[in-house]
Scaffold this motif. Sequence first.
Motif, PDB file in Angstrom:
ATOM      1  N   LYS A   1       0.833  -1.202   0.000  1.00 28.44           N
ATOM      2  CA  LYS A   1       0.000   0.000   0.000  1.00 28.44           C
ATOM      3  C   LYS A   1       0.869   1.255   0.000  1.00 28.44           C
ATOM      4  CE  LYS A   1      -3.637   2.346   2.629  1.00 28.44           C
ATOM      5  NZ  LYS A   1      -4.497   2.295   3.849  1.00 28.44           N
ATOM      6  N   HIS A   2       1.944   1.222   0.770  1.00 34.71           N
ATOM      7  CA  HIS A   2       2.872   2.350   0.829  1.00 34.71           C
ATOM      8  C   HIS A   2       3.520   2.588  -0.543  1.00 34.71           C
ATOM      9  CE1 HIS A   2       6.181   4.923   2.081  1.00 34.71           C
ATOM     10  NE2 HIS A   2       7.029   4.052   1.564  1.00 34.71           N
TER      11      HIS A   2
ATOM     12  N   ALA B   1       3.968   5.741  -5.344  1.00 32.95           N
ATOM     13  CA  ALA B   1       4.039   5.748  -6.805  1.00 32.95           C
ATOM     14  C   ALA B   1       3.038   6.743  -7.389  1.00 32.95           C
ATOM     15  CB  ALA B   1       3.786   4.348  -7.346  1.00 32.95           C
ATOM     16  N   GLU B   2       1.833   6.801  -6.786  1.00 32.55           N
ATOM     17  CA  GLU B   2       0.813   7.740  -7.254  1.00 32.55           C
ATOM     18  C   GLU B   2       1.258   9.181  -7.029  1.00 32.55           C
ATOM     19  OE1 GLU B   2      -2.660   6.591  -5.129  1.00 32.55           O
ATOM     20  OE2 GLU B   2      -3.118   4.886  -6.447  1.00 32.55           O
TER      21      GLU B   2
ATOM     22  N   LYS C   1       4.210   4.535 -12.542  1.00 33.62           N
ATOM     23  CA  LYS C   1       3.306   3.436 -12.862  1.00 33.62           C
ATOM     24  C   LYS C   1       3.308   2.417 -11.727  1.00 33.62           C
ATOM     25  CE  LYS C   1       2.327  -0.026 -16.412  1.00 33.62           C
ATOM     26  NZ  LYS C   1       2.786  -0.643 -17.689  1.00 33.62           N
ATOM     27  N   TYR C   2       2.096   2.045 -11.284  1.00 37.76           N
ATOM     28  CA  TYR C   2       1.970   1.006 -10.259  1.00 37.76           C
ATOM     29  C   TYR C   2       1.387  -0.237 -10.903  1.00 37.76           C
ATOM     30  CZ  TYR C   2       0.380  -1.602  -6.191  1.00 37.76           C
ATOM     31  OH  TYR C   2       0.154  -2.594  -5.271  1.00 37.76           O
TER      32      TYR C   2
ATOM     33  N   GLU D   1       9.598   1.807 -10.359  1.00 38.43           N
ATOM     34  CA  GLU D   1      10.499   2.641 -11.159  1.00 38.43           C
ATOM     35  C   GLU D   1      11.593   3.233 -10.282  1.00 38.43           C
ATOM     36  OE1 GLU D   1       8.343   5.465 -13.507  1.00 38.43           O
ATOM     37  OE2 GLU D   1       6.844   4.002 -14.127  1.00 38.43           O
ATOM     38  N   THR D   2      11.209   3.610  -9.067  1.00 40.63           N
ATOM     39  CA  THR D   2      12.191   4.082  -8.084  1.00 40.63           C
ATOM     40  C   THR D   2      12.844   2.871  -7.426  1.00 40.63           C
ATOM     41  OG1 THR D   2      10.808   6.021  -7.668  1.00 40.63           O
ATOM     42  CG2 THR D   2      12.495   5.520  -6.026  1.00 40.63           C
TER      43      THR D   2
END
Length: 260
Positions: free
Chosen positions: A203-204, A209-210, A215-216, A225-226
């Motif tokens: 969830k974190h 990401a949002e 992109k999740y 991506e990170t």
Amino acid sequence: MEIVYELIILAFLFSAGCVIGWGIEVIYRRFQPSNKERVWINPGFLVGPYLPLYGFGLVLLYLLAGLEQYIHIDNVVVQKLVLFGIMAVAMTLIELIAGEIFIIHMHIKLWDYTDNKWNYKGIICPKFSLCWALLGAVYYFLIHPHILNGLEWFSRNLLFSFVIGFFYGIFVLDLCYSFKAVEKIKKFAAENEMVIRYEELKKHIRQSAEQRKEKYRFMLALRTETSFSEYLKLYLEKQREQQRMHKLNDFIVKKIKNKE
């Protein structure tokens, strides 16, 4: 030959339980009160649409259904209730074993019942034991009476063997991939002497990401991506901040009680 036939049945039941259980959990998590955003969540630690806990559970329900003849109680209703009670205890035991293994050896809590009354370590509680009993009843009345004839037909069909082989091939690959990701979490958790709540971590990652407009992925929730290590560090900071807030709230409550 009978042994081979039974093994094929158990193999099919495990695969069916994995997939059906995954579907149940996806729908449950979508509409559970804590999911106020009503987002779709991929449950469990595997990538694909299966949950091994339910696979073992369906196999166990199939085996336990045969115990009815050994429950010598004249009252049919009581006999059924005892059988469903045995099913609930057995399923709760599977849940307990799986939860303990991941907490002790992986430093990961795959699910969390902490908010439910009379829970044990957040991995089992009476509420969900009752749910297991209800699922046992559903299986007994709606599935078990028809399962043997259906499985006999499937087991003699060549396509059935192909489907089962395909499932287990993908399943093993998924296990290898997922445990590799879990090892990173395990190492981080061990270094920081903590137990990571897996669903909370996902969830974190989704919320972060949002915020970053990244992109999740529904299936590959841990593929970001990170840098994944950065997400773990942010998660740790968030946990420590929550602990500080809880301690502060407890301190304030004690002060107020002392004044009273």
